[in-house]
Scaffold this active site. Structure first.
Site, PDB file in Angstrom:
ATOM      1  N   ASP A   6      44.393  37.154  39.203  1.00 39.64           N
ATOM      2  CA  ASP A   6      43.474  36.081  38.794  1.00 39.64           C
ATOM      3  C   ASP A   6      43.544  34.953  39.825  1.00 39.64           C
ATOM      4  O   ASP A   6      44.615  34.435  40.119  1.00 39.64           O
ATOM      5  CB  ASP A   6      43.902  35.576  37.404  1.00 39.64           C
ATOM      6  CG  ASP A   6      42.909  34.610  36.770  1.00 39.64           C
ATOM      7  OD1 ASP A   6      42.753  34.646  35.549  1.00 39.64           O
ATOM      8  OD2 ASP A   6      42.303  33.802  37.506  1.00 39.64           O
TER       9      ASP A   6
ATOM     10  N   ASP B 285      36.590  36.237  38.909  1.00 40.04           N
ATOM     11  CA  ASP B 285      37.842  35.918  39.609  1.00 40.04           C
ATOM     12  C   ASP B 285      39.051  36.672  39.085  1.00 40.04           C
ATOM     13  O   ASP B 285      40.178  36.290  39.362  1.00 40.04           O
ATOM     14  CB  ASP B 285      38.097  34.406  39.579  1.00 40.04           C
ATOM     15  CG  ASP B 285      38.785  33.948  38.314  1.00 40.04           C
ATOM     16  OD1 ASP B 285      38.463  34.480  37.232  1.00 40.04           O
ATOM     17  OD2 ASP B 285      39.650  33.065  38.417  1.00 40.04           O
ATOM     18  N   GLU B 286      38.819  37.750  38.351  1.00 40.27           N
ATOM     19  CA  GLU B 286      39.933  38.353  37.627  1.00 40.27           C
ATOM     20  C   GLU B 286      39.740  39.874  37.496  1.00 40.27           C
ATOM     21  O   GLU B 286      38.631  40.320  37.215  1.00 40.27           O
ATOM     22  CB  GLU B 286      39.917  37.685  36.255  1.00 40.27           C
ATOM     23  CG  GLU B 286      40.945  38.050  35.299  1.00 40.27           C
ATOM     24  CD  GLU B 286      40.647  37.370  33.953  1.00 40.27           C
ATOM     25  OE1 GLU B 286      41.379  37.681  33.022  1.00 40.27           O
ATOM     26  OE2 GLU B 286      39.701  36.569  33.829  1.00 40.27           O
TER      27      GLU B 286
END
Ligand code: DCP
Ligand code: MG
Length: 367
Positions: A8, A103-104
């Site tokens: 993340d 983002d993960e």
């Protein structure tokens, strides 16, 4: 045994803004809408978080707590571009990746470990590559299952690295607060708190009957997770179980006619995707994000499989119209279809021609 990474990026939108504009580096950055327009914070740099600013907070409150904060409007297409670069680096390590948002992602690195690399070395290498090739910092959790990896990546942010060795899962989780556990929301945490159950270790130590009484059907799964066991696989794009289309608006929309036209366009887009891939689905869902960033989905299952525009449009609109309230405005709207008919073999092969499609990637309208 499996080895799973949860990766993340730190303060993603704010980090991209600091990267693109060196004047913002090291400063309190508030990405989001202007306070005079009742804007909210999408994310704040860690410099701003020290002052108690966090995502989904009204910008007015954020500016009050952190007057030196520099407000930057979001640039979603740039975030999407950076996300693709990051996911590309993940994919060089393994094909088995499941992106959860821009983002993960989860990465199943079992075969890399079996090839002789240590989980710690893999994680360090990944963090280094992201830093060198994108300039962003990545927090990483490594464990033998998804839930432990995810808790790990969050524990030591920013620039975090937590490796939980096989066999150490329960001991690692034991001191943590129950609300860290997937499936324990604020209401359940409050209920457990009233029963005197504060930590995951305390939870894991409860007798079986207590679990059954407290969680009903979810008892076994929550007990397993509390003990650090979770056999949920990393779902790759190739086994994608849904198709979707979503839009983030430059300005929040509350007008019914306007919402209807967006939902219909999204529905048509999904119908076309289904047709191209030779799929038909039964469950139609809408994803909604309110002006305060609260995000939720609603779904409805049809009596038959379809890839036709009309039923998808009508179902999506019925779901959305049930959520309309005076004064309620939306900043994101998505339509998805899942619960597919088993695809023919040829169609399955065709699916793998699109390894870069992932569900619910934000596309931006009017920015
Ligand atoms: N985001 C948003 N609104 C929220 C939460 C997040 O718009 N309520 C956006 C902005 C974030 C991005 O999604 O940059 C990623 O969300 P994360 O929850 O991973 O938050 P960050 O990456 O910003 O911070 P962290 O370092 O805690 O991961
Ligand atoms: Mg993040």
């Amino acid at each position: 045994m499996r080895h799973i990474i949860h990766a993340d990026l730190d303060a993603f939108y704010a980090a991209v803004e600091q990267l693109d504009n060196p004047e913002l580096a090291g400063k309190a950055v508030l990405v989001g809408g202007r306070p005079e327009n009742r804007g909210v914070v999408a994310t704040a740099s860690y410099e701003a978080r020290k002052f108690g600013v966090h995502s989904a907070m009204p910008m007015r409150t954020a500016v009050h707590r952190c007057p030196q904060g520099i407000i930057v409007p979001p640039r979603f297409s740039r975030y999407r571009e950076m996300s693709q670069k990051v996911m590309g680096i993940f994919r060089e390590l393994t094909d088995l990746i499941e992106p959860l948002s821009l983002d993960e992602a989860y990465l199943d690195v079992t075969s890399v470990v079996e090839g002789g690399q240590k989980p710690l070395a893999i994680a360090l290498d990944l963090k280094g590559r992201i830093a060198n090739e994108t300039g962003l910092t990545l927090s990483v959790g490594v464990g033998t299952c998804k839930s432990v990896a995810k808790i790990g990546s969050d524990l030591d942010k920013p620039d975090g690295l937590v490796v939980v060795q096989p066999g150490d899962e329960a001991e690692f989780l034991a001191p943590l607060a129950v609300n860290k556990l997937w499936g324990i929301g604020p209401k359940t945490a409050e209920r457990l708190h009233r029963e005197g159950v504060e930590t995951i270790g305390h939870l894991a130590g409860q007798p079986l009957e207590w679990f059954a009484r407290t969680f009903g059907q979810r008892a076994a799964s929550i007990r397993d997770k509390a003990m650090g066991r979770d056999d949920e696989p990393v779902h790759t794009e190739r086994t994608a179980k849904s198709l979707s289309s979503e839009t983030t608006f430059a300005n929040d929309i509350g007008d019914e006619a306007e919402l209807r036209s967006v939902v219909e366009r999204k529905a048509v887009d999904v119908a076309h995707q289904l047709e191209r891939k030779g799929l038909k689905g039964r469950t139609v869902s809408v994803k909604l994000r309110l002006s305060d960033f609260t995000t939720f989905t609603r779904q409805s299952t049809l009596p038959y499989h379809t890839n036709a525009e009309e039923p998808i449009k009508e179902t999506a609109w019925a779901l959305l119209s049930a959520e309309l309230e005076p004064g309620r405005t939306f900043r994101l709207l998505g339509v998805g279809v899942s619960n597919f008919d088993e695809p023919e073999e040829a169609e399955e092969q065709q699916l793998s021609l699109f390894p870069d499609d992932y569900a619910f990637l934000t596309d931006v309208e009017g920015v």
